[in-house]
Design a protein around this motif. Sequence first.
Motif, PDB file in Angstrom:
ATOM      1  N   GLY A  24       0.832  -1.214   0.000  1.00  0.00           N
ATOM      2  CA  GLY A  24       0.000   0.000   0.000  1.00  0.00           C
ATOM      3  C   GLY A  24       0.857   1.250   0.000  1.00  0.00           C
ATOM      4  N   LEU A  25       1.957   1.195   0.742  1.00  0.00           N
ATOM      5  CA  LEU A  25       2.856   2.347   0.816  1.00  0.00           C
ATOM      6  C   LEU A  25       3.522   2.597  -0.538  1.00  0.00           C
ATOM      7  CD1 LEU A  25       4.737   3.800   3.431  1.00  0.00           C
ATOM      8  CD2 LEU A  25       6.343   2.606   1.978  1.00  0.00           C
ATOM      9  N   LEU A  26       3.970   1.528  -1.201  1.00  0.00           N
ATOM     10  CA  LEU A  26       4.624   1.680  -2.508  1.00  0.00           C
ATOM     11  C   LEU A  26       3.624   2.231  -3.533  1.00  0.00           C
ATOM     12  CD1 LEU A  26       6.837  -1.545  -2.739  1.00  0.00           C
ATOM     13  CD2 LEU A  26       7.350   0.646  -1.707  1.00  0.00           C
ATOM     14  N   ASP A  27       2.391   1.728  -3.476  1.00  0.00           N
ATOM     15  CA  ASP A  27       1.370   2.215  -4.413  1.00  0.00           C
ATOM     16  C   ASP A  27       1.052   3.692  -4.177  1.00  0.00           C
ATOM     17  OD1 ASP A  27       0.876   0.211  -6.192  1.00  0.00           O
ATOM     18  OD2 ASP A  27      -0.592  -0.794  -4.927  1.00  0.00           O
ATOM     19  N   GLU A  28       0.946   4.066  -2.894  1.00  0.00           N
ATOM     20  CA  GLU A  28       0.650   5.476  -2.592  1.00  0.00           C
ATOM     21  C   GLU A  28       1.749   6.378  -3.133  1.00  0.00           C
ATOM     22  OE1 GLU A  28      -0.088   6.245   1.617  1.00  0.00           O
ATOM     23  OE2 GLU A  28      -1.661   4.723   1.483  1.00  0.00           O
ATOM     24  N   ALA A  29       2.993   5.970  -2.887  1.00  0.00           N
ATOM     25  CA  ALA A  29       4.117   6.792  -3.353  1.00  0.00           C
ATOM     26  C   ALA A  29       4.090   6.892  -4.875  1.00  0.00           C
ATOM     27  CB  ALA A  29       5.424   6.196  -2.881  1.00  0.00           C
ATOM     28  N   ALA A  30       3.797   5.769  -5.548  1.00  0.00           N
ATOM     29  CA  ALA A  30       3.828   5.755  -7.016  1.00  0.00           C
ATOM     30  C   ALA A  30       2.644   6.542  -7.592  1.00  0.00           C
ATOM     31  CB  ALA A  30       3.783   4.319  -7.514  1.00  0.00           C
ATOM     32  N   GLU A  31       1.463   6.372  -7.003  1.00  0.00           N
ATOM     33  CA  GLU A  31       0.260   6.966  -7.606  1.00  0.00           C
ATOM     34  C   GLU A  31       0.070   8.428  -7.238  1.00  0.00           C
ATOM     35  OE1 GLU A  31      -2.936   4.358  -6.499  1.00  0.00           O
ATOM     36  OE2 GLU A  31      -1.899   2.666  -7.443  1.00  0.00           O
ATOM     37  N   HIS A  32       0.429   8.783  -5.982  1.00  0.00           N
ATOM     38  CA  HIS A  32       0.142  10.149  -5.532  1.00  0.00           C
ATOM     39  C   HIS A  32       1.358  11.056  -5.599  1.00  0.00           C
ATOM     40  CE1 HIS A  32      -3.795   8.776  -4.557  1.00  0.00           C
ATOM     41  NE2 HIS A  32      -3.332   7.865  -3.744  1.00  0.00           N
ATOM     42  N   HIS A  33       2.429  10.536  -6.179  1.00  0.00           N
ATOM     43  CA  HIS A  33       3.626  11.355  -6.376  1.00  0.00           C
ATOM     44  C   HIS A  33       4.061  12.051  -5.095  1.00  0.00           C
ATOM     45  CE1 HIS A  33       2.993  10.477 -10.548  1.00  0.00           C
ATOM     46  NE2 HIS A  33       1.770  10.952 -10.455  1.00  0.00           N
ATOM     47  N   LEU A  34       4.176  11.278  -4.003  1.00  0.00           N
ATOM     48  CA  LEU A  34       4.647  11.850  -2.742  1.00  0.00           C
ATOM     49  C   LEU A  34       6.075  12.350  -2.949  1.00  0.00           C
ATOM     50  CD1 LEU A  34       3.361   9.200  -0.175  1.00  0.00           C
ATOM     51  CD2 LEU A  34       2.297  11.338  -0.852  1.00  0.00           C
ATOM     52  N   PRO A  35       6.476  13.346  -2.156  1.00  0.00           N
ATOM     53  CA  PRO A  35       7.829  13.893  -2.342  1.00  0.00           C
ATOM     54  C   PRO A  35       8.892  12.961  -1.752  1.00  0.00           C
ATOM     55  CG  PRO A  35       6.759  14.965  -0.514  1.00  0.00           C
ATOM     56  CD  PRO A  35       5.759  14.006  -1.059  1.00  0.00           C
ATOM     57  N   VAL A  36       8.837  11.718  -2.160  1.00  0.00           N
ATOM     58  CA  VAL A  36       9.715  10.704  -1.578  1.00  0.00           C
ATOM     59  C   VAL A  36      10.407   9.958  -2.704  1.00  0.00           C
ATOM     60  CG1 VAL A  36       9.700   8.515  -0.330  1.00  0.00           C
ATOM     61  CG2 VAL A  36       8.208  10.353   0.418  1.00  0.00           C
ATOM     62  N   HIS A  37      11.701   9.728  -2.536  1.00  0.00           N
ATOM     63  CA  HIS A  37      12.409   8.900  -3.502  1.00  0.00           C
ATOM     64  C   HIS A  37      12.565   7.525  -2.874  1.00  0.00           C
ATOM     65  CE1 HIS A  37      15.998   7.266  -5.581  1.00  0.00           C
ATOM     66  NE2 HIS A  37      15.276   7.678  -6.608  1.00  0.00           N
TER      67      HIS A  37
END
Length: 275
Positions: free
Chosen positions: A124-137
Amino acid sequence: MLELTPRKLRLLDYYDDGEDARHFSFAIESPWVSDLQTIAGQFFMLALPGFGEAPFTYVSQPDAQGRFNALIRRTGALSNALFELPAGAVLGYRGPFGKGWPLFFSTHQVLVVAGGCGLAPLAGLLDEAAEHHLPVHLRVIYGARRQATQVLGRERERWKQTMSFSETFDQAGAGQQQGSPLVHLEQLFAKQMPDAVLCCGPQALMQATADSCLNLGIPANKIWLSMERRMHCGVGLCGHCYIGASYACVDGPVYRYDQLQAVQAGCLTLPQGQG
Ligand SMILES: Cc1cc2nc3c(=O)[nH]c(=O)nc-3n(C[C@H](O)[C@H](O)[C@H](O)COP(=O)(O)OP(=O)(O)OC[C@H]3O[C@@H](n4cnc5c(N)ncnc54)[C@H](O)[C@@H]3O)c2cc1C
Ligand code: FES
């Protein structure tokens, strides 16, 4: 309010996803607002009539129709019975429970270390980062015994399009990276020091990852682990899941490592809901 009575959950669909593992789609009947507020890394209790309940994590969090996914290994009585059910079967559900992964809004370099089925609570965390373009690398390193034991095949293909995702194998085939994820940590750290490390997998992998991160200069308050304990009630009542002075079902399953060390030593009691 303590949720002790299972609600209705329908098994929508499933497909095989790794050796002895299946990707299930479920739907909670008449979802509550709290279902929509589920955080990646939290868990739910799945009830099968005649087999009791067991905890599982969400691969995707419930949507407005109550639909979500989970990756479940065939391990014992309850999961064996689940693998025999047809689509449409009605089961029981309680959740969401526990504490999930931290939300990163200001941390930019996050290293995710996953082993085996330990990739599921991180999905879920990986999907959120990928889909919502969080400012996280995000950089992910995923270890499995061999290719057949890898899980979340469809998700991994998707993540490889948007983030650095490497895979290691204890028994590597041609062209595959041999060894545990730990073998590659030093090399990854040399390229870019992470600001935070998240890890889920077998206990030995998580302990070794935490130790290596500390040795390589990551402070304990920047490391998070998802701990697996036997759970019965899921809501802090029965005492089956204790870790030192805390209950993994309420204070975990995701713990910040400095706090985990303190509760294991019995010198910190976490107030409910505090991370
Ligand atoms: C917070 C949390 C999240 C989980 N998420 C998932 C998930 O997403 N997918 C998944 O497949 N499994 C997950 N599990 C593990 C799952 O709950 C157990 O495997 C569960 O017992 C399966 O029920 P069963 O009746 O099929 O097996 P059981 O008959 O209960 O157990 C089968 C074997 O697994 C061992 N075992 C069971 N539970 C644990 C435990 N907590 N720790 C160590 N050994 C155990 C037993 O001793 C036995 O050897 C999670 C566990 C926790 C605590
Ligand atoms: S499972 Fe009952 S207290 Fe945690």
